[in-house]
Design a protein around this motif. Structure first.
Motif, PDB file in Angstrom:
ATOM      1  N   LEU A 110      18.856  28.788  36.769  1.00 14.80           N
ATOM      2  CA  LEU A 110      18.691  29.891  37.722  1.00 14.80           C
ATOM      3  C   LEU A 110      19.810  29.903  38.754  1.00 14.80           C
ATOM      4  N   SER A 111      20.215  28.725  39.199  1.00 15.07           N
ATOM      5  CA  SER A 111      21.301  28.630  40.178  1.00 15.07           C
ATOM      6  C   SER A 111      22.597  29.186  39.601  1.00 15.07           C
ATOM      7  N   ARG A 112      22.892  28.829  38.383  1.00 14.90           N
ATOM      8  CA  ARG A 112      24.115  29.313  37.734  1.00 14.90           C
ATOM      9  C   ARG A 112      24.066  30.837  37.573  1.00 14.90           C
ATOM     10  N   ARG A 113      22.924  31.351  37.117  1.00 11.19           N
ATOM     11  CA  ARG A 113      22.787  32.797  36.929  1.00 11.19           C
ATOM     12  C   ARG A 113      22.927  33.525  38.271  1.00 11.19           C
ATOM     13  N   ASN A 114      22.346  32.968  39.309  1.00 15.13           N
ATOM     14  CA  ASN A 114      22.440  33.569  40.639  1.00 15.13           C
ATOM     15  C   ASN A 114      23.888  33.543  41.135  1.00 15.13           C
ATOM     16  N   ARG A 115      24.593  32.453  40.887  1.00 17.05           N
ATOM     17  CA  ARG A 115      25.990  32.339  41.311  1.00 17.05           C
ATOM     18  C   ARG A 115      26.832  33.430  40.666  1.00 17.05           C
ATOM     19  N   VAL A 116      26.601  33.701  39.395  1.00 13.77           N
ATOM     20  CA  VAL A 116      27.339  34.756  38.691  1.00 13.77           C
ATOM     21  C   VAL A 116      27.061  36.104  39.350  1.00 13.77           C
ATOM     22  N   ARG A 117      25.785  36.379  39.660  1.00 15.33           N
ATOM     23  CA  ARG A 117      25.434  37.652  40.310  1.00 15.33           C
ATOM     24  C   ARG A 117      26.081  37.781  41.682  1.00 15.33           C
ATOM     25  N   VAL A 118      26.066  36.689  42.443  1.00 22.03           N
ATOM     26  CA  VAL A 118      26.664  36.704  43.777  1.00 22.03           C
ATOM     27  C   VAL A 118      28.171  36.938  43.672  1.00 22.03           C
ATOM     28  N   ASP A 119      28.812  36.260  42.746  1.00 24.48           N
ATOM     29  CA  ASP A 119      30.257  36.432  42.566  1.00 24.48           C
ATOM     30  C   ASP A 119      30.601  37.868  42.167  1.00 24.48           C
ATOM     31  N   LEU A 120      29.822  38.451  41.262  1.00 29.57           N
ATOM     32  CA  LEU A 120      30.066  39.841  40.856  1.00 29.57           C
ATOM     33  C   LEU A 120      29.863  40.798  42.024  1.00 29.57           C
ATOM     34  N   ALA A 121      28.805  40.574  42.797  1.00 26.37           N
ATOM     35  CA  ALA A 121      28.544  41.448  43.949  1.00 26.37           C
ATOM     36  C   ALA A 121      29.653  41.315  44.982  1.00 26.37           C
ATOM     37  N   ASP A 122      30.124  40.095  45.216  1.00 35.60           N
ATOM     38  CA  ASP A 122      31.198  39.895  46.178  1.00 35.60           C
ATOM     39  C   ASP A 122      32.484  40.546  45.699  1.00 35.60           C
ATOM     40  N   ALA A 123      32.779  40.426  44.421  1.00 37.68           N
ATOM     41  CA  ALA A 123      33.979  41.067  43.874  1.00 37.68           C
ATOM     42  C   ALA A 123      33.904  42.583  44.063  1.00 37.68           C
ATOM     43  N   GLU A 124      32.712  43.143  43.871  1.00 44.96           N
ATOM     44  CA  GLU A 124      32.536  44.583  44.063  1.00 44.96           C
ATOM     45  C   GLU A 124      32.789  44.972  45.521  1.00 44.96           C
ATOM     46  N   VAL A 125      32.265  44.172  46.442  1.00 40.66           N
ATOM     47  CA  VAL A 125      32.482  44.442  47.875  1.00 40.66           C
ATOM     48  C   VAL A 125      33.973  44.349  48.204  1.00 40.66           C
ATOM     49  N   GLN A 126      34.628  43.308  47.724  1.00 42.03           N
ATOM     50  CA  GLN A 126      36.052  43.130  48.023  1.00 42.03           C
ATOM     51  C   GLN A 126      36.881  44.287  47.474  1.00 42.03           C
ATOM     52  N   ASP A 127      36.602  44.718  46.252  1.00 40.99           N
ATOM     53  CA  ASP A 127      37.316  45.857  45.662  1.00 40.99           C
ATOM     54  C   ASP A 127      37.091  47.129  46.477  1.00 40.99           C
ATOM     55  N   TYR A 128      35.840  47.361  46.858  1.00 45.57           N
ATOM     56  CA  TYR A 128      35.500  48.546  47.645  1.00 45.57           C
ATOM     57  C   TYR A 128      36.267  48.535  48.969  1.00 45.57           C
ATOM     58  N   VAL A 129      36.213  47.400  49.673  1.00 41.60           N
ATOM     59  CA  VAL A 129      36.881  47.312  50.973  1.00 41.60           C
ATOM     60  C   VAL A 129      38.394  47.480  50.816  1.00 41.60           C
ATOM     61  N   ASP A 130      38.978  46.838  49.813  1.00 42.19           N
ATOM     62  CA  ASP A 130      40.422  46.974  49.581  1.00 42.19           C
ATOM     63  C   ASP A 130      40.809  48.441  49.381  1.00 42.19           C
ATOM     64  N   GLN A 131      40.036  49.165  48.572  1.00 41.87           N
ATOM     65  CA  GLN A 131      40.322  50.575  48.324  1.00 41.87           C
ATOM     66  C   GLN A 131      40.207  51.395  49.602  1.00 41.87           C
ATOM     67  N   ARG A 132      39.172  51.123  50.398  1.00 41.74           N
ATOM     68  CA  ARG A 132      38.968  51.905  51.621  1.00 41.74           C
ATOM     69  C   ARG A 132      40.026  51.580  52.670  1.00 41.74           C
ATOM     70  N   ILE A 133      40.429  50.318  52.778  1.00 46.93           N
ATOM     71  CA  ILE A 133      41.483  49.957  53.735  1.00 46.93           C
ATOM     72  C   ILE A 133      42.786  50.642  53.344  1.00 46.93           C
TER      73      ILE A 133
END
Length: 168
Positions: A110-133
């Motif tokens: 479960l920890s590994r699966r959660n880590r993957v989800r967190v990493d994907l969500a963070d990557a999405e946030v970073q991409d979004y912010v980069d585009q908006r900046i």
């Protein structure tokens, strides 16, 4: 908790947030918490809404308890503490002192699966912010994200994932 009661609770929070928002679009979480508490303490509040609020409070307290007891590295270098709690999924928790080998395997999975989800969500946030900046830099006349989204990225009120408005 009924869906109607939950919607009403969300409406109370939203109304309070709107009332506390300053001219710059900001409000403080502590002030919002105080305002919501004040609304929930009203004597004329519907009993179903009060019951739903108590359900949410109990849920929040239990979640906080679980987070406080989440295993973390100790000075000894170990994650183990007998009073910590291992979360196994589907609402099943086990005291770390009584965890079995299969519990540890499930926790790891479960920890590994959660880590993957967190990493994907963070990557999405970073991409979004980069585009908006980048867009803010290209459109120096635009001051606010809402305006940028509408002008540059074509956001409209009819978008498919708008926040549902509570029934009144």
């Amino acid at each position: 908790m009924t869906n109607t009661a939950y919607i009403r609770l969300q409406h109370i929070v939203e109304q309070s947030a709107v009332a506390l928002t300053d001219a710059d679009g900001r409000f403080h979480k502590r002030h919002l918490t105080d305002a919501v508490r004040e609304q929930l303490a009203r004597k004329d509040l519907d009993p179903h809404i009060k019951a739903a609020a108590l359900d949410k409070l109990a849920e929040s307290l239990v979640t906080g308890f679980g987070e406080h007891r989440n295993p973390r590295r100790r000075r000894s270098g170990s994650l183990f503490h007998p009073q910590d709690i291992v979360k196994l999924g589907n609402g099943i928790w086990v005291w770390m002192d009584r965890a079995t080998d299969s519990d540890l395997l499930e926790w790891s999975r479960l920890s590994r699966r959660n880590r993957v989800r967190v990493d994907l969500a963070d990557a999405e946030v970073q991409d979004y912010v980069d585009q908006r900046i980048d867009a803010f830099r290209s459109h120096t006349d635009v001051l606010y994200l809402g305006d940028l989204e509408r002008v540059v990225f074509g956001w409209t009120e009819e978008g498919p994932e708008q926040v549902a408005q509570p029934e009144t």
